[in-house]
Design an enzyme around this catalytic site. Structure first.
Site, PDB file in Angstrom:
ATOM      1  N   CYS A   1      -1.647   6.575  10.257  1.00  0.00           N
ATOM      2  CA  CYS A   1      -0.082   5.514  10.332  1.00  0.00           C
ATOM      3  C   CYS A   1       0.095   4.431  11.276  1.00  0.00           C
ATOM      4  O   CYS A   1      -1.278   4.087  12.521  1.00  0.00           O
ATOM      5  CB  CYS A   1       0.457   6.695  12.151  1.00  0.00           C
ATOM      6  SG  CYS A   1       2.528   5.728  11.578  1.00  0.00           S
TER       7      CYS A   1
ATOM      8  N   ASN B   1      -3.853   4.918  15.994  1.00  0.00           N
ATOM      9  CA  ASN B   1      -4.865   4.386  15.380  1.00  0.00           C
ATOM     10  C   ASN B   1      -5.067   2.496  15.329  1.00  0.00           C
ATOM     11  O   ASN B   1      -4.443   1.669  14.914  1.00  0.00           O
ATOM     12  CB  ASN B   1      -4.040   4.520  13.417  1.00  0.00           C
ATOM     13  CG  ASN B   1      -4.110   6.059  13.164  1.00  0.00           C
ATOM     14  OD1 ASN B   1      -5.057   6.870  13.954  1.00  0.00           O
ATOM     15  ND2 ASN B   1      -2.562   6.347  12.877  1.00  0.00           N
TER      16      ASN B   1
ATOM     17  N   GLU C   1       1.349  -1.523  -0.110  1.00  0.00           N
ATOM     18  CA  GLU C   1       0.123  -0.268   0.279  1.00  0.00           C
ATOM     19  C   GLU C   1       1.109   1.242  -0.120  1.00  0.00           C
ATOM     20  O   GLU C   1       1.517   1.509   0.541  1.00  0.00           O
ATOM     21  CB  GLU C   1      -0.071  -0.076   0.997  1.00  0.00           C
ATOM     22  CG  GLU C   1      -2.007  -0.963   1.250  1.00  0.00           C
ATOM     23  CD  GLU C   1      -2.920  -1.225   2.400  1.00  0.00           C
ATOM     24  OE1 GLU C   1      -4.011  -1.860   1.926  1.00  0.00           O
ATOM     25  OE2 GLU C   1      -2.887  -0.676   3.172  1.00  0.00           O
TER      26      GLU C   1
ATOM     27  N   GLU D   1      10.226  -2.262   7.566  1.00  0.00           N
ATOM     28  CA  GLU D   1      11.604  -1.348   8.017  1.00  0.00           C
ATOM     29  C   GLU D   1      12.505  -0.925   7.394  1.00  0.00           C
ATOM     30  O   GLU D   1      13.856  -1.880   6.594  1.00  0.00           O
ATOM     31  CB  GLU D   1      12.474  -2.303   9.174  1.00  0.00           C
ATOM     32  CG  GLU D   1      14.036  -1.475   9.496  1.00  0.00           C
ATOM     33  CD  GLU D   1      14.038  -0.314  10.485  1.00  0.00           C
ATOM     34  OE1 GLU D   1      14.049   0.450   9.649  1.00  0.00           O
ATOM     35  OE2 GLU D   1      12.840   0.354  10.841  1.00  0.00           O
TER      36      GLU D   1
ATOM     37  N   SER E   1      11.198   6.158  15.713  1.00  0.00           N
ATOM     38  CA  SER E   1      10.133   5.244  16.129  1.00  0.00           C
ATOM     39  C   SER E   1      10.645   4.569  17.533  1.00  0.00           C
ATOM     40  O   SER E   1      10.754   3.888  17.224  1.00  0.00           O
ATOM     41  CB  SER E   1       9.957   3.864  14.880  1.00  0.00           C
ATOM     42  OG  SER E   1       9.598   4.432  13.614  1.00  0.00           O
ATOM     43  N   LEU E   2      10.200   5.688  18.406  1.00  0.00           N
ATOM     44  CA  LEU E   2      10.645   5.512  19.685  1.00  0.00           C
ATOM     45  C   LEU E   2       9.966   5.414  20.520  1.00  0.00           C
ATOM     46  O   LEU E   2       9.813   4.171  20.900  1.00  0.00           O
ATOM     47  CB  LEU E   2      10.875   6.909  20.100  1.00  0.00           C
ATOM     48  CG  LEU E   2      11.473   7.462  21.532  1.00  0.00           C
ATOM     49  CD1 LEU E   2      13.115   6.360  21.491  1.00  0.00           C
ATOM     50  CD2 LEU E   2      11.898   8.510  22.330  1.00  0.00           C
ATOM     51  N   HIS E   3       8.740   5.549  20.550  1.00  0.00           N
ATOM     52  CA  HIS E   3       7.013   5.137  21.571  1.00  0.00           C
ATOM     53  C   HIS E   3       7.632   4.751  22.370  1.00  0.00           C
ATOM     54  O   HIS E   3       6.607   4.282  23.279  1.00  0.00           O
ATOM     55  CB  HIS E   3       6.536   3.688  20.227  1.00  0.00           C
ATOM     56  CG  HIS E   3       6.436   4.194  18.813  1.00  0.00           C
ATOM     57  ND1 HIS E   3       5.575   5.342  18.311  1.00  0.00           N
ATOM     58  CD2 HIS E   3       7.654   3.394  17.627  1.00  0.00           C
ATOM     59  CE1 HIS E   3       6.229   5.264  17.367  1.00  0.00           C
ATOM     60  NE2 HIS E   3       6.788   4.008  16.418  1.00  0.00           N
TER      61      HIS E   3
ATOM     62  N   SER F   1      12.178   6.667   7.751  1.00  0.00           N
ATOM     63  CA  SER F   1      11.590   6.002   9.027  1.00  0.00           C
ATOM     64  C   SER F   1      12.259   4.740   9.855  1.00  0.00           C
ATOM     65  O   SER F   1      11.793   4.041   8.016  1.00  0.00           O
ATOM     66  CB  SER F   1      10.288   5.579   9.441  1.00  0.00           C
ATOM     67  OG  SER F   1       9.872   5.980  10.991  1.00  0.00           O
TER      68      SER F   1
ATOM     69  N   CYS G   1       5.933  -6.645   7.392  1.00  0.00           N
ATOM     70  CA  CYS G   1       7.581  -6.404   8.248  1.00  0.00           C
ATOM     71  C   CYS G   1       7.602  -7.574   8.968  1.00  0.00           C
ATOM     72  O   CYS G   1       7.135  -8.121  10.132  1.00  0.00           O
ATOM     73  CB  CYS G   1       7.227  -4.505   9.239  1.00  0.00           C
ATOM     74  SG  CYS G   1       8.611  -4.070   9.501  1.00  0.00           S
TER      75      CYS G   1
ATOM     76  N   CYS H   1       1.628  -1.929  15.575  1.00  0.00           N
ATOM     77  CA  CYS H   1       1.450  -1.670  14.339  1.00  0.00           C
ATOM     78  C   CYS H   1       0.806  -2.866  13.407  1.00  0.00           C
ATOM     79  O   CYS H   1       1.145  -4.018  13.386  1.00  0.00           O
ATOM     80  CB  CYS H   1       2.890  -1.635  13.844  1.00  0.00           C
ATOM     81  SG  CYS H   1       3.013  -1.494  12.018  1.00  0.00           S
TER      82      CYS H   1
END
EC number: 2.1.1.192
Length: 382
Positions: free
Chosen positions: A342, A299, A94, A169, A222-224, A200, A114, A121
């Protein structure tokens, strides 16, 4: 694609020049051909009128411009576009275009699925199949430019930014991603500046070091999570490359360009990483790091264990970071009504890791039940 032909989308300008020289053609023809493909958006050699009939015939025999197939296109109420692209192997990826008042951002995929298995995710839940080729990566840009054009000729400049934030990734497909980004930044192709192409990563440190040496693109991490304990749960690659090593690299990533900053992406998960103590830990973690923080409202997707933080919680988190001098913005959710936001990109992946086949069935069943209209593209792009 004809296995005897080379796909010219895999070639940057210098490689294309070498190829034409090997075919006993004049080197200057490479610039003309490169511009026809990427600036004008032509994939039919017969239409490249300044190349000469002999060269056009040779190209038809030896080369092709092979693109992914547009299976479906969805358009969100906010103007976001999402394309489902079928690859030669049968898998689908996508690609998403997000229009704004003064720019248009294309979110590009780098892998089929991934392997990193970040717990929040959608893409990660499908497992991993393979890396995309340079042609499959740059082909997303080519097709989006064509679809967004007001005519069937020259590629317009509606795409002002590209973010390697789609499926996969990017740093685990290093060579092909860097090659594609170089084409994006080539003035003979799409002409994007280094600040308008962003990669990213979840923090693959050896490849981050390589990227720093060979490509000037913007970096997003991408810390999070602000601690190893929590990040190990949310972003499992942290077990291999912990925060101390990641932050150390980020501190010096742009040491030769002190005005540039690393963007840290932080998805806001209700009751998980959004509390005042998490903000305090993040402030401490990013001390003396040239950083800006992008807070991302979560999301949701089918079968997820997480919920989105409230607007009040996100605002309080942002305000605390800002009070301590950390430039922080909250990302506006775009395209969530078509699963283009996202963390929601899914595609259709033949999983080589055998991860959660049941999840895939339920996910796509859920997408179908949403009754979001799909506009099937009948235009043949190749």
């Amino acid at each position: 694609m004809d296995q005897q032909k080379v796909n010219l989308l895999n070639y940057n300008y210098s490689q294309l020049r070498e190829l034409l020289i090997a075919w006993d053609e004049k080197p200057f023809r490479a610039q003309q051909l490169f511009q026809w493909i990427h600036q004008v958006g032509i994939c039919d050699f017969a239409q490249m009128t300044n190349l000469g009939k002999v060269l056009r015939n040779k190209l038809s025999q030896l080369a092709c411009i092979d693109l992914p197939e547009i299976v479906a296109c969805q358009k969100s109420a906010d103007g976001t576009h999402k394309w489902l692209l079928k690859l030669e192997c049968g898998n689908c990826i996508e690609t998403v275009f997000i229009p704004e008042a003064n720019r248009g951002t294309l979110c590009v995929s780098s892998q089929v699925g991934c392997a990193l298995n970040c717990s929040f995710c959608s893409t990660a839940k499908q497992g991993f199949n393979r890396n995309l080729s340079t042609a499959e990566i740059i082909g997303q840009v080519w097709l989006a430019a064509r679809e967004l054009s007001d005519n069937n000729g020259t590629h317009d400049k509606k795409i002002t930014n590209v973010v390697m934030m789609g499926m996969g990734e990017p740093l685990l497909n290093f060579d092909n991603v860097v090659s594609a980004m170089n084409i994006m930044m080539d003035d003979l192709a799409y002409g994007l500046s280094k600040r308008r192409v962003t990669l990213s990563t979840s923090g693959v440190l050896p490849e981050m070091e390589r990227l720093r040496e060979v490509s000037p693109v913007a970096l997003a991490v991408s810390l999070h999570a602000p601690t190893d304990e929590l990040r190990n749960e949310l972003v499992p690659i942290n077990k291999k490359y912990p925060l101390s090593q990641l932050i150390s690299l980020c501190k010096r990533y742009f040491k030769d360009e002190p005005r540039r900053k690393v963007t840290f992406e932080y998805v806001m998960l209700k009751g998980v990483n959004d509390q005042p103590e998490h903000a305090s830990q993040l402030i401490k973690l990013l001390h003396n790091v040239p950083a800006k923080v992008n807070l991302i409202p979560f999301n949701p997707f089918p079968l997820t264990q997480y919920q989105r933080s409230s607007r009040e919680t996100i605002d309080a988190f942002r305000d605390k970071l800002m009070k301590h001098g950390i430039n922080t913005i909250t990302r506006k959710t775009r395209g969530d009504d078509i699963d283009a936001a996202c963390g929601q990109l899914a595609g259709e992946v033949k999983d080589k890791t055998s991860r959660s086949q049941r999840w895939q069935k339920l996910h796509f069943m859920s997408k179908t039940e949403k009754s979001t209209e799909l506009t099937i593209s009948s235009e043949e792009i190749a």
